[in-house]
Design a protein around this motif. Structure first.
Motif, PDB file in Angstrom:
ATOM      1  N   ASP A  70       0.781  -1.278  -0.012  1.00 30.37           N
ATOM      2  CA  ASP A  70      -0.156  -0.009   0.079  1.00 30.37           C
ATOM      3  C   ASP A  70       0.839   1.217  -0.019  1.00 30.37           C
ATOM      4  O   ASP A  70       0.335   2.417  -0.536  1.00 30.37           O
ATOM      5  N   THR A  71       2.025   1.149   0.651  1.00 29.30           N
ATOM      6  CA  THR A  71       3.104   2.283   0.725  1.00 29.30           C
ATOM      7  C   THR A  71       4.532   1.684   0.360  1.00 29.30           C
ATOM      8  O   THR A  71       4.689   0.748   0.735  1.00 29.30           O
ATOM      9  N   PRO A  90       4.974   5.877  -6.080  1.00 29.37           N
ATOM     10  CA  PRO A  90       3.524   5.452  -6.192  1.00 29.37           C
ATOM     11  C   PRO A  90       3.189   4.120  -6.538  1.00 29.37           C
ATOM     12  O   PRO A  90       3.708   3.624  -7.415  1.00 29.37           O
ATOM     13  N   ARG A  91       2.295   3.606  -5.541  1.00 27.10           N
ATOM     14  CA  ARG A  91       1.814   2.195  -6.027  1.00 27.10           C
ATOM     15  C   ARG A  91       1.354   2.015  -7.381  1.00 27.10           C
ATOM     16  O   ARG A  91       1.213   0.932  -7.811  1.00 27.10           O
ATOM     17  N   ASP A  92       0.737   3.162  -7.966  1.00 26.95           N
ATOM     18  CA  ASP A  92       0.001   2.854  -9.351  1.00 26.95           C
ATOM     19  C   ASP A  92       0.971   3.149 -10.425  1.00 26.95           C
ATOM     20  O   ASP A  92       0.631   3.166 -11.538  1.00 26.95           O
ATOM     21  N   ARG A 113      -7.332   9.044   0.617  1.00 26.09           N
ATOM     22  CA  ARG A 113      -6.848   9.661  -0.901  1.00 26.09           C
ATOM     23  C   ARG A 113      -8.068  10.147  -1.375  1.00 26.09           C
ATOM     24  O   ARG A 113      -7.970  10.977  -2.342  1.00 26.09           O
ATOM     25  N   SER A 166      -6.010  10.553  -6.314  1.00 28.65           N
ATOM     26  CA  SER A 166      -5.510   9.354  -6.668  1.00 28.65           C
ATOM     27  C   SER A 166      -4.538   9.090  -5.402  1.00 28.65           C
ATOM     28  O   SER A 166      -4.441   9.723  -4.440  1.00 28.65           O
ATOM     29  N   ASP A 167      -3.788   8.057  -5.851  1.00 31.76           N
ATOM     30  CA  ASP A 167      -2.624   7.677  -4.865  1.00 31.76           C
ATOM     31  C   ASP A 167      -1.500   9.086  -4.754  1.00 31.76           C
ATOM     32  O   ASP A 167      -1.046   9.058  -3.544  1.00 31.76           O
ATOM     33  N   ARG A 205      -3.640   6.385   4.931  1.00 31.38           N
ATOM     34  CA  ARG A 205      -4.377   5.656   3.773  1.00 31.38           C
ATOM     35  C   ARG A 205      -5.356   6.578   3.106  1.00 31.38           C
ATOM     36  O   ARG A 205      -5.788   6.223   1.823  1.00 31.38           O
TER      37      ARG A 205
END
Length: 316
Positions: A81-82, A101-103, A208, A215-216, A206
């Motif tokens: 997640d992070t 960024p996770r995405d 957003r 977004s993330d 968490r």
């Protein structure tokens, strides 16, 4: 005798709390070269002083009732997640924290599996899927493949571990520049300074949907605020003069951690912590890996070049 027995049990208990993964053995020698650092230790300087690169992950695993409650119910699998690459300069007095960024769409390399075999190379895969398909080993290998930076250590903490750590430290104080209203993370804060307990601090890490464009990228700034707030709280709490609190914090930290085998003992973790005792929040620089919207998907990002490569080169 009773005191010695109690101390021995406490050390054994904390040592056995720690979960670890032998990442070095799993990945072998096909990795970026280690950084050239200052001497690790000497008689005059018993604590390590060389530079370090640590991959720090916050897992969104819902394993266990505590994580399910904090994460919003059951969810299959687990992702990072992070994700932060923490670079500590030689001398251990300055650090740079780079959020990934996770995405971010990346080429996820083939990773060895603990059950045998390996994963297939995946193109245009989200960065956080590396942990999902191959655990810490694949997360480290993917981070090293996109950064060219050798990760000396790996530290992972889950939802409940983070919340309990914040509570054990007495909460954290953060300042937000805008109102936050996020029903999904159950966080509602007015702009300003707030002292948060563990559950609310986790919600801040968490959230957003209540900030920016949802977004993330928006929550990364909040996560970096929390990193500095935790450093400030640790500095303000003199654990060495309060044995009861020291034990509670150590118990929480070790119970919520998964590390590489180089940090899987209380002694090694204490040595790392002691070597960083001169590191304060104003000596920590927080940045995000430069990204742009992915051409293939407006909900994803890709590294912005040449800025991203220049950043990783500077850390190397």
């Amino acid at each position: 005798m009773l005191g010695a027995a109690a101390a021995g049990y406490a050390y054994w208990h904390l040592n056995n709390n720690i979960k670890s993964v032998d990442i070095d053995s799993a990945l072998g020698d096909n990795r970026p070269a280690k950084a050239v650092t200052a001497p690790a230790a000497s008689a005059a300087a018993p604590l390590p002083t060389g530079s370090l690169n640590i991959l720090v992950l916050g897992s969104d695993s819902r394993s266990g009732k505590a994580n399910q409650a904090l994460g919003g119910g059951d969810s299959s699998g687990a992702r990072s997640d992070t994700a932060m690459v923490v670079h500590i300069d030689a001398g251990r007095t300055k650090a740079t924290v780079v959020s990934i960024p996770r995405d971010t769409l990346v080429t996820r390399p083939s990773c060895p599996l603990s059950s045998g075999g390996s994963t297939a190379v995946a193109y245009q895969a989200m960065f956080n899927t590396a942990y999902e398909v191959g655990g810490p080993v694949c997360a480290v290998k993917t981070a090293e493949s996109i950064t060219g930076v050798r990760m000396d250590h790996y530290i992972e903490i889950d939802f409940s571990g983070f919340a309990r750590l914040v509570d054990a430290l007495g909460g954290v104080t953060v300042t937000t520049g805008q109102d936050i209203d996020d029903d999904k993370s159950h966080l509602h804060l007015k702009a300003g300074t707030h002292h948060l307990n563990g559950t609310r601090a986790l919600a801040l890490a968490r959230t957003r949907h209540g900030i920016g464009d949802g977004s993330d990228l928006g929550r990364i700034g909040l996560q970096q605020k929390l990193v500095k707030a935790l450093l400030d709280q640790m500095a303000a709490t003199d654990l060495l003069t309060d044995p009861a609190r020291l034990y509670r914090v150590a118990d929480v930290v070790t119970a919520g951690l998964t590390t590489d085998t180089g940090l899987d003992s209380l002694g090694e973790l204490m040595k790392l912590g002691q070597s960083l005792k001169g590191l304060t929040s104003d000596q920590v620089k927080t940045v995000m890996m430069p990204v742009v919207t992915a051409p293939s998907d407006p909900n994803r990002v890709v590294a912005r070049e040449p800025a991203a490569s220049d950043l990783w080169a500077s850390l190397r």
